[in-house]
Design an enzyme around this catalytic site. Structure first.
Site, PDB file in Angstrom:
ATOM      1  N   HIS B 142      10.395 -59.743  31.503  1.00  0.00           N
ATOM      2  CA  HIS B 142       9.495 -59.957  32.633  1.00  0.00           C
ATOM      3  C   HIS B 142       8.164 -59.263  32.366  1.00  0.00           C
ATOM      4  CE1 HIS B 142       8.425 -59.974  37.056  1.00  0.00           C
ATOM      5  NE2 HIS B 142       7.737 -58.938  36.638  1.00  0.00           N
ATOM      6  N   GLU B 143       8.226 -58.014  31.931  1.00  0.00           N
ATOM      7  CA  GLU B 143       6.993 -57.264  31.685  1.00  0.00           C
ATOM      8  C   GLU B 143       6.181 -57.879  30.552  1.00  0.00           C
ATOM      9  OE1 GLU B 143       5.922 -55.147  33.664  1.00  0.00           O
ATOM     10  OE2 GLU B 143       7.765 -55.126  34.840  1.00  0.00           O
ATOM     11  N   HIS B 146       4.184 -60.774  31.667  1.00  0.00           N
ATOM     12  CA  HIS B 146       2.913 -60.429  32.312  1.00  0.00           C
ATOM     13  C   HIS B 146       1.820 -60.314  31.259  1.00  0.00           C
ATOM     14  CE1 HIS B 146       3.720 -59.981  36.483  1.00  0.00           C
ATOM     15  NE2 HIS B 146       4.579 -59.005  36.371  1.00  0.00           N
ATOM     16  N   GLU B 222       4.159 -62.883  39.924  1.00  0.00           N
ATOM     17  CA  GLU B 222       5.460 -62.226  39.767  1.00  0.00           C
ATOM     18  C   GLU B 222       6.546 -63.265  39.554  1.00  0.00           C
ATOM     19  OE1 GLU B 222       6.308 -59.102  39.404  1.00  0.00           O
ATOM     20  OE2 GLU B 222       4.200 -58.578  39.496  1.00  0.00           O
TER      21      GLU B 222
END
Lengths: 183, 296
Positions: B142-143, B146, B222
């Site tokens: 997920h990070e 980003h 997100e």
């Protein structure tokens, strides 16, 4: 007179659009090539590891000559493979010979206790993990590129400039055959 | 489903940003009409907002790491974390970001950096202790998403836009109080007063509206990071399970504050309640995120 300008304008727009599509195809194709060389980096690490592994095992399990030869031969074949399909097959072969090697090593407690062997096994596991990720990225890139060469209107430009489809890197095929362990 | 999630979130971001820009243009136009010399506020607002936002964006990695009291990952410390980061970087075709550790029992993680070449990922010791391998991979994926989706850059742009609106509205309100509303030689006194009233109301509401849009964009990114992360791991349940664990953990992250809250994987500040929670949260509700992941 006006009509002529309008037509010219439209033609220029078309040309610009075609240039845009061409560039997009170039970028996608370069990504595929880059993704392939990333897999290559990991595969080479594996090739470099094998001789060391073979030597270590020889020290403890010298009569597994056939198995060790299989590994060494599989490695050579893989290193010489030319295209994606050949590479896929050869790499599968190497993976399965290595699996046999580790299966057999279970019978030699001295070998298993050897520090070097344990370290090599750990390293190999790490490399194979990275190969899996690199393969995933390569296949993702191939999919994006192939889709672009197939969808309208990019496929027209692709046809004009010979952007051909690329093959996926299949590494599962040989694993359908059971691994033969010979004692 | 994953591809649908990714494309719909990207589409929504474009729509939100376009809407935002239109809103700003309309706002400045009305201000220009209403207040003489109001038009000159625009370049001032743009200059200040741009300078401050982009200054912090450029040094975002160093700044945020300092604020969060993160330290670099030592060479042989947590090797599985290093392997996870490296593996997922390969899967995403991204350069491997620098890894940092935050000593805190509250499980959380963030990523920052102006582009993939200057990216950093920080995780708390709490996260490393409480997550298993699949869950950790889900969080890191997920990070990394980003970073790969240039979310940090996007939010810097959005923050600049918001900053512009806030500054211009602020200067406007102050100029109303301190006089200088424009030429008294203009005709149509009543019409002008209505215009001024509208302009004032806008000046007060505009910053609020801008912030709401900024938070809406943040939430969409997100969701996008969740979906892109699931693409990287090909295992949405990893992140889903991690989020379930994170939802039940009650500890507040010591070093988090409002300025850095939006960077973390779950909102580290737990004080937002009720209806306001929905529109003022930097992150979507955890239950929603888990539901979407499980449907992939």
């Amino acid at each position: 007179m006006m009509f002529l300008f309008v037509v010219l304008g439209i033609v220029i727009l078309f040309v610009l659009f075609a240039v845009f599509l061409y560039n997009k195809l170039v970028i996608l194709r370069n990504r595929v090539n880059n993704a392939w060389s990333q897999i290559d980096v990991q595969l080479k690490k594996r090739y470099d590891l094998v001789p060391n592994l073979v030597e270590t095992v020889k020290g403890y399990a010298a009569h597994e000559k056939e198995l060790l030869e299989n590994v060494t031969n599989a490695r050579s074949t893989a290193m010489q493979a030319q295209n994606v399909d050949q590479k896929g097959e050869a790499e599968n072969m190497l993976t399965s010979t290595l699996k046999s090697l580790f299966a057999v090593a279970e019978n030699y407690p001295d070998l298993k206790a050897n520090q070097n062997f344990a370290m090599l096994q750990e390293e190999l596991s790490g490399i194979e993990n990275k190969i899996a990720y690199a393969r995933q990225f390569y296949n993702d890139s191939v999919m994006t590129y192939n889709t672009a060469t197939q969808t309208v209107p990019t496929n027209i430009v692709a046809g004009m400039f010979n952007f051909s489809e690329r093959n996926y890197f299949q590494m599962e095929e040989s694993e359908k055959e059971p691994v033969k362990v010979e004692f | 489903m994953i591809y649908q999630e990714i494309s719909s979130n990207k589409r929504r971001t474009v729509i939100l940003i376009s809407f935002f820009i239109l809103f700003i243009v309309a706002l400045f136009y009305i201000i220009g009409l209403t207040f003489k010399g109001g038009v000159f506020l625009v370049p001032i607002g743009v200059a200040i907002a741009t300078a401050s936002s982009w200054g912090s964006y450029y040094y975002s990695d160093k700044l945020v790491l300092k604020i969060s009291r993160a330290r670099p990952l030592e060479h042989n410390e947590y090797p599985f974390l290093d392997n996870v980061i490296e593996g997922l970087s390969i899967a995403g075709g991204l350069p491997k970001p620098k890894a940092y550790i935050i000593e805190d029992s509250s499980p959380n993680a963030f990523a920052t950096g102006r582009n993939p070449e200057h990216a950093v990922i920080a995780v708390t010791t709490g996260l490393l202790e409480k997550m298993n391998r699949q869950e950790l991979e889900g969080v890191i994926a997920h990070e990394l998403s980003h970073v790969g989706n240039y979310d940090i850059r996007l939010m810097a742009v959005v923050t600049t836009l918001v900053g512009m609106v806030v500054l211009v509205s602020d200067i406007l309100l102050r100029s109303v109080f301190w006089g200088g509303l424009g030429d008294d030689n203009e005709g149509g006194g009543e019409g002008r007063i209505i215009f001024i009233a509208i302009g004032l109301v806008l000046a007060i509401i505009a910053p609020l509206f801008a912030t709401i849009i900024q938070l809406a964009i943040s939430r969409k990114r997100e969701y996008l990071a969740d979906a892109s992360g699931a693409m990287l791991t090909r295992y949405p349940d990893g992140l889903a399970n991690a989020l379930k664990k994170l939802a039940t953990d009650r500890n507040q992250l010591r070093s988090a504050n409002k300025a850095t809250a939006h960077l973390y994987i779950v909102n580290p500040l737990k004080d937002v309640k009720g209806f306001t929670k929905k529109i003022f949260d930097t992150h979507p509700p955890i239950e929603e995120r888990i539901r979407k992941l499980e449907e992939m």
